[in-house]
Design a protein around this motif. Structure first.
Motif, mmCIF file in Angstrom:
data_model
loop_
_atom_site.group_PDB
_atom_site.id
_atom_site.type_symbol
_atom_site.label_atom_id
_atom_site.label_comp_id
_atom_site.label_asym_id
_atom_site.label_seq_id
_atom_site.Cartn_x
_atom_site.Cartn_y
_atom_site.Cartn_z
ATOM 1 N N TRP A 9 0.808 -1.257 -0.032
ATOM 2 C CA TRP A 9 0.120 0.045 -0.053
ATOM 3 C C TRP A 9 0.854 1.284 -0.071
ATOM 4 N N TRP B 123 2.265 -11.586 4.740
ATOM 5 C CA TRP B 123 0.974 -11.620 5.296
ATOM 6 C C TRP B 123 -0.160 -10.924 4.072
ATOM 7 N N TRP C 276 -5.775 -5.699 11.476
ATOM 8 C CA TRP C 276 -5.530 -4.402 12.112
ATOM 9 C C TRP C 276 -7.079 -3.656 12.268
ATOM 10 N N GLU D 271 -2.811 -6.430 15.226
ATOM 11 C CA GLU D 271 -1.992 -5.353 15.333
ATOM 12 C C GLU D 271 -2.690 -4.094 15.976
ATOM 13 N N LYS E 274 -3.324 -0.635 17.890
ATOM 14 C CA LYS E 274 -2.923 0.688 17.563
ATOM 15 C C LYS E 274 -3.927 1.783 18.363
ATOM 16 N N GLU F 273 3.720 -2.618 15.778
ATOM 17 C CA GLU F 273 4.397 -1.596 15.026
ATOM 18 C C GLU F 273 4.891 -0.236 15.942
ATOM 19 N N HIS G 239 2.748 2.896 16.348
ATOM 20 C CA HIS G 239 1.647 2.825 16.962
ATOM 21 C C HIS G 239 1.952 2.595 18.441
ATOM 22 N N ASP H 198 5.633 -4.546 12.225
ATOM 23 C CA ASP H 198 5.495 -3.550 11.209
ATOM 24 C C ASP H 198 6.652 -2.422 11.348
ATOM 25 N N ASP I 213 6.100 -1.092 7.094
ATOM 26 C CA ASP I 213 4.887 -0.217 7.146
ATOM 27 C C ASP I 213 5.220 1.365 7.161
HETATM 28 C C1 XUL Z 1 -2.720 1.328 10.065
HETATM 29 C C2 XUL Z 1 -1.677 0.312 9.709
HETATM 30 C C3 XUL Z 1 -2.048 -0.407 8.739
HETATM 31 C C4 XUL Z 1 -1.890 -2.168 9.093
HETATM 32 C C5 XUL Z 1 -2.434 -3.110 7.913
HETATM 33 O O1 XUL Z 1 -2.068 2.352 11.028
HETATM 34 O O2 XUL Z 1 -0.440 0.169 10.396
HETATM 35 O O3 XUL Z 1 -1.335 -0.465 7.522
HETATM 36 O O4 XUL Z 1 -0.649 -2.395 9.326
HETATM 37 O O5 XUL Z 1 -3.934 -2.871 7.863
#
Ligand code: XUL
Ligand code: CO
Length: 439
Positions: free
Chosen positions: A49, A139, A188, A232, A234, A268, A271, A296, A339
């Motif tokens: 992405w 993943w 997530w 994940e 956050k 992450e 996060h 992440d 990420d």
């Molecule tokens: C959002 C985020 C996402 C997840 C996957 O903050 O980290 O990109 O890693 O949905």
């Protein structure tokens, strides 16, 4: 077939003295660190992405990115071009893995059936490229937050039709992840959370989220998906109160709903800091609860209060992260997924390479230093010594369960000396700096 990044050659290891920013100073995939190669330790992955669909827009401005597929109008044709460009990018960078959301690799259709068709067509192409290049899927995940239907959440939406639609979407995403041999599937929370309790029933929403994840785990079993299921955490973004706030909160949720054996954590860095922790705290919390599944890899900016998803360049942070990952015995089947996105001012394709090379080098250097620190037992020795009073005498009785309040009070009444020792934080910080700068 056309080349999308013709100005970039394959990135190779140049060594610490190399002044070419399109070479690695530290990441030398075949070099052995302990019993594994750097590639096996680090398990790098590119986030589809941020790298291929991000346009650089923010709440104050439109997209800025210049990409080689910009001139293609047809959404499916563009998606195919991104797949070819993506695999060229993975190969030139030398990463073994990538990660995607269903809706970033293929455009959404008018309805779920059409979206599924689009996904199947693109997944055929992805599968061909995976076979051709040997790049693998770390993943897959579902994008359950972008479309208006998900404005109130997906599994925690007050609308049961939305819950059902999300289930249908995740079912398909799990099937394609399984088909592509994905090693993990990530959840997530997206918009799973609430803005105000004036209109929300938190208990019901949490129960529904538990039901949804149970169904997902059951479906993974039904289709024989052997990959790891990951949540994940956050906090705060995009809703005010995200249900998956941090590692501790997610573990409590999983235990409450009987899901702790089925899900691990995808942690992450950005996060963690948004939750008021540093990255190492989250990694260690996951590790000591046998739940550190994947990472992440990015970093935030403490002067900016949102998820900036920058490339991880802070070697202090990557060193301590790698220390936890080594303590965990590695991350497999998880990995280090970038990420991370280039700044909107870094709009040229070459910036995607600079970002990844800097992140890969920061983690490779962190791995080297963390390995040395562990080999030399620097922190282990201090920590063992610091808790040594629990190894014998009254401490051993506390640990074994032999002691109770009566025996402890009796002991305390007859004991008026405390053999306290210094925490030596400053000394340890100075040793850590020496290892980062010199080892
Ligand atoms: C959002 C985020 C996402 C997840 C996957 O903050 O980290 O990109 O890693 O949905
Ligand atoms: Co993430």
């Amino acid at each position: 077939m056309s080349e999308y990044f013709p100005e970039i050659d394959a990135i190779t290891y140049g060594g610490p003295a190399s002044e070419d920013p399109l070479s690695f100073n530290y990441y030398d995939p075949d070099r052995e660190i302990g019993s594994k190669t750097m590639e096996e330790h680090l398990r790098f992955s590119v986030a589809y992405w941020h790298t291929f669909t991000e346009d650089g827009s923010d709440p104050f401005g439109v997209g800025t990115m210049e990409r080689p597929w910009d001139d293609i109008d047809d959404p499916m044709e563009k998606a195919h071009a991104r797949v070819d460009a993506g695999f060229e990018f993975f190969e030139k960078l030398g990463v073994p893995y990538f990660c995607f959301h269903d809706r970033d690799i293929a455009p959404r259709g008018e309805n779920l059936a059409e979206s599924n068709e689009n996904l199947d067509e693109i997944v055929d192409h992805v599968e061909e490229k995976m076979d051709e290049t040997g790049v693998e899927l770390l993943w897959g995940t579902s994008q359950l937050f972008m479309e208006p239907k998900y404005m109130h959440g997906a599994a925690t939406s007050p609308n049961a039709d939305v819950f059902a639609h999300a289930a249908g979407q995740v079912k398909k995403a799990m099937e394609v992840t399984e088909r592509l041999g994905g090693e993990n599937f990530v959840f997530w929370g997206g918009r799973e959370g609430y803005k105000t309790l004036l209109n929300s029933d938190m208990g019901r929403e949490l129960d529904n989220m538990g039901r949804f994840l149970q169904m997902a785990a059951d479906y993974a079993d039904d289709i024989g998906f052997e990959g790891q299921l990951l949540i994940e955490p956050k906090p705060r973004e995009p809703t005010k109160h995200q249900y998956d706030f941090d590692a501790a909160n997610v573990l409590a949720f999983l235990r409450e709903y009987g899901l702790a054996d089925r899900f691990a954590l995808n942690l992450e860095a950005n996060h963690a800091t948004l939750a008021g922790h540093n990255f190492r705290h989250e990694l260690q919390y996951g590790r000591i609860n046998d739940a550190l599944g994947s990472v992440d890899a990015n970093q935030g900016d403490k002067l900016i209060g949102w998820d900036t998803d920058e490339f991880p360049t802070d070697v202090y942070m990557t060193t301590l992260a790698m220390y936890e990952i080594l303590e965990n015995g590695g991350l497999a089947p998880g990995g280090l997924n970038f990420d991370a996105k280039v700044r909107r001012e870094s709009f040229e394709p070459v910036d995607l390479f600079y970002g990844h090379v800097s992140g890969m080098d920061a983690f490779a250097r962190g791995l080297e230093v963390a390995h040395e620190l562990r080999e030399d037992g620097i922190f282990e020795e201090v920590i063992d010594e610091r808790y040594s009073s629990y190894e014998e005498g009254i401490g051993a009785e506390i640990v074994s369960g032999e002691a109770d309040f009566d025996s402890l009070a009796e002991y305390a009444l007859n004991n008026d000396g405390f053999d306290l020792s210094s925490g030596r934080q400053e000394k340890l910080e100075s040793i850590l700096n020496r290892y980062i700068l010199e080892s």
